[in-house]
Design a protein around this motif. Structure first.
Motif, mmCIF file in Angstrom:
data_model
loop_
_atom_site.group_PDB
_atom_site.id
_atom_site.type_symbol
_atom_site.label_atom_id
_atom_site.label_comp_id
_atom_site.label_asym_id
_atom_site.label_seq_id
_atom_site.Cartn_x
_atom_site.Cartn_y
_atom_site.Cartn_z
ATOM 1 N N SER A 248 1.095 7.953 8.621
ATOM 2 C CA SER A 248 1.926 8.568 9.658
ATOM 3 C C SER A 248 2.898 7.581 10.294
ATOM 4 O O SER A 248 4.053 7.920 10.560
ATOM 5 N N SER A 249 2.475 6.360 10.536
ATOM 6 C CA SER A 249 3.377 5.360 11.121
ATOM 7 C C SER A 249 4.478 4.969 10.143
ATOM 8 O O SER A 249 5.620 4.767 10.549
ATOM 9 N N ASN A 250 4.139 4.868 8.874
ATOM 10 C CA ASN A 250 5.157 4.549 7.872
ATOM 11 C C ASN A 250 6.180 5.675 7.768
ATOM 12 O O ASN A 250 7.378 5.424 7.617
ATOM 13 N N TYR A 251 5.706 6.918 7.834
ATOM 14 C CA TYR A 251 6.629 8.046 7.774
ATOM 15 C C TYR A 251 7.517 8.099 9.020
ATOM 16 O O TYR A 251 8.693 8.469 8.931
ATOM 17 N N ASP B 65 0.837 -1.201 0.000
ATOM 18 C CA ASP B 65 0.000 0.000 0.000
ATOM 19 C C ASP B 65 0.875 1.255 0.000
ATOM 20 O O ASP B 65 0.580 2.245 -0.668
ATOM 21 N N PHE B 66 1.979 1.206 0.757
ATOM 22 C CA PHE B 66 2.872 2.360 0.869
ATOM 23 C C PHE B 66 3.640 2.607 -0.429
ATOM 24 O O PHE B 66 3.893 3.752 -0.793
ATOM 25 N N SER C 69 14.617 13.545 5.347
ATOM 26 C CA SER C 69 13.281 13.054 5.711
ATOM 27 C C SER C 69 12.197 13.965 5.156
ATOM 28 O O SER C 69 11.136 13.489 4.733
ATOM 29 N N GLY C 70 12.441 15.270 5.110
ATOM 30 C CA GLY C 70 11.457 16.185 4.538
ATOM 31 C C GLY C 70 11.236 15.932 3.056
ATOM 32 O O GLY C 70 10.100 15.869 2.593
ATOM 33 N N VAL C 71 12.321 15.777 2.313
ATOM 34 C CA VAL C 71 12.194 15.516 0.874
ATOM 35 C C VAL C 71 11.528 14.161 0.631
ATOM 36 O O VAL C 71 10.635 14.035 -0.206
ATOM 37 N N THR C 72 11.931 13.152 1.381
ATOM 38 C CA THR C 72 11.376 11.812 1.190
ATOM 39 C C THR C 72 9.899 11.759 1.563
ATOM 40 O O THR C 72 9.062 11.290 0.785
ATOM 41 N N ILE C 73 9.570 12.261 2.738
ATOM 42 C CA ILE C 73 8.199 12.151 3.234
ATOM 43 C C ILE C 73 7.260 13.076 2.471
ATOM 44 O O ILE C 73 6.190 12.659 2.017
ATOM 45 N N LEU C 74 7.643 14.339 2.313
ATOM 46 C CA LEU C 74 6.762 15.256 1.588
ATOM 47 C C LEU C 74 6.680 14.913 0.108
ATOM 48 O O LEU C 74 5.644 15.112 -0.529
#
Length: 176
Positions: free
Chosen positions: A69-72, A41-42, A152-157
């Motif tokens: 949120s948990s995956n992030y 799913d992710f 983490s910002g680039v990856t998550i956002l």
């Protein structure tokens, strides 16, 4: 020279950050990672698409930050572990400080006696400080933290803005 005032409330209220992080603070670590979404799913590449406009980006980010949120959080933890492994001096300094404070705490206020050498707890803490500060500055923790925030910002956002909502959520929005 005039001061520049940046209205942080105007910037943070758009993304609703205060409400988003209040739920993170109230959860324990086990319950945080208990609701991980499946990797299929992710990483569903069929749902990756370019957003049409900034409004759609905001919708996707708001939905995906709460849904994944948990995956992030797991992505952030993995990037943090990677940053410590790739900076062994910083890892050594952290282990030295934690181990030194644990060892001094095990003395329970008693003096350390090695042969004829006698050191009080405050002398041991001072010695640990004198050794840890130069090593800590050499290990460049600020650049590591900034790298962790950026990566983490680039990856998550990036994931949150390019991952489209599932079809079920689009139908549930129309019903309302």
């Amino acid at each position: 020279m005039a001061r520049i005032n940046i209205p942080l409330d105007a910037l943070t209220s758009r993304l609703n950050l205060s409400d988003r992080f209040s739920s993170v603070r109230s959860q324990s670590i086990t319950s945080r990672f208990a609701n991980l979404k499946p990797i299929s799913d992710f990483c569903d590449f069929k749902r990756l698409s370019k957003p049409q406009n900034f409004g759609e980006v905001q919708n996707r980010v708001n939905y995906n930050l709460s849904y994944f949120s948990s995956n992030y959080a797991a992505v952030f933890v993995m990037l943090a572990i990677y940053s410590l492994i790739s900076n062994p001096v910083l890892l050594f300094v952290i282990i030295l400080v934690v181990g030194g404070m644990w060892g001094i705490g095990k003395l329970q206020g008693a003096d350390l006696e090695i042969g004829s050498l006698r050191a009080t707890s405050s002398q041991l803490y001072t010695c640990l400080l004198v050794v840890a500060i130069p090593l800590g500055l050499y290990a460049s923790p600020i650049s590591t933290v900034l790298w962790l925030i950026g990566a983490s910002g680039v990856t998550i956002l990036g994931h949150a803005s390019f991952m489209d909502k599932p079809i079920e959520s689009a139908f549930s929005e129309e019903a309302v």
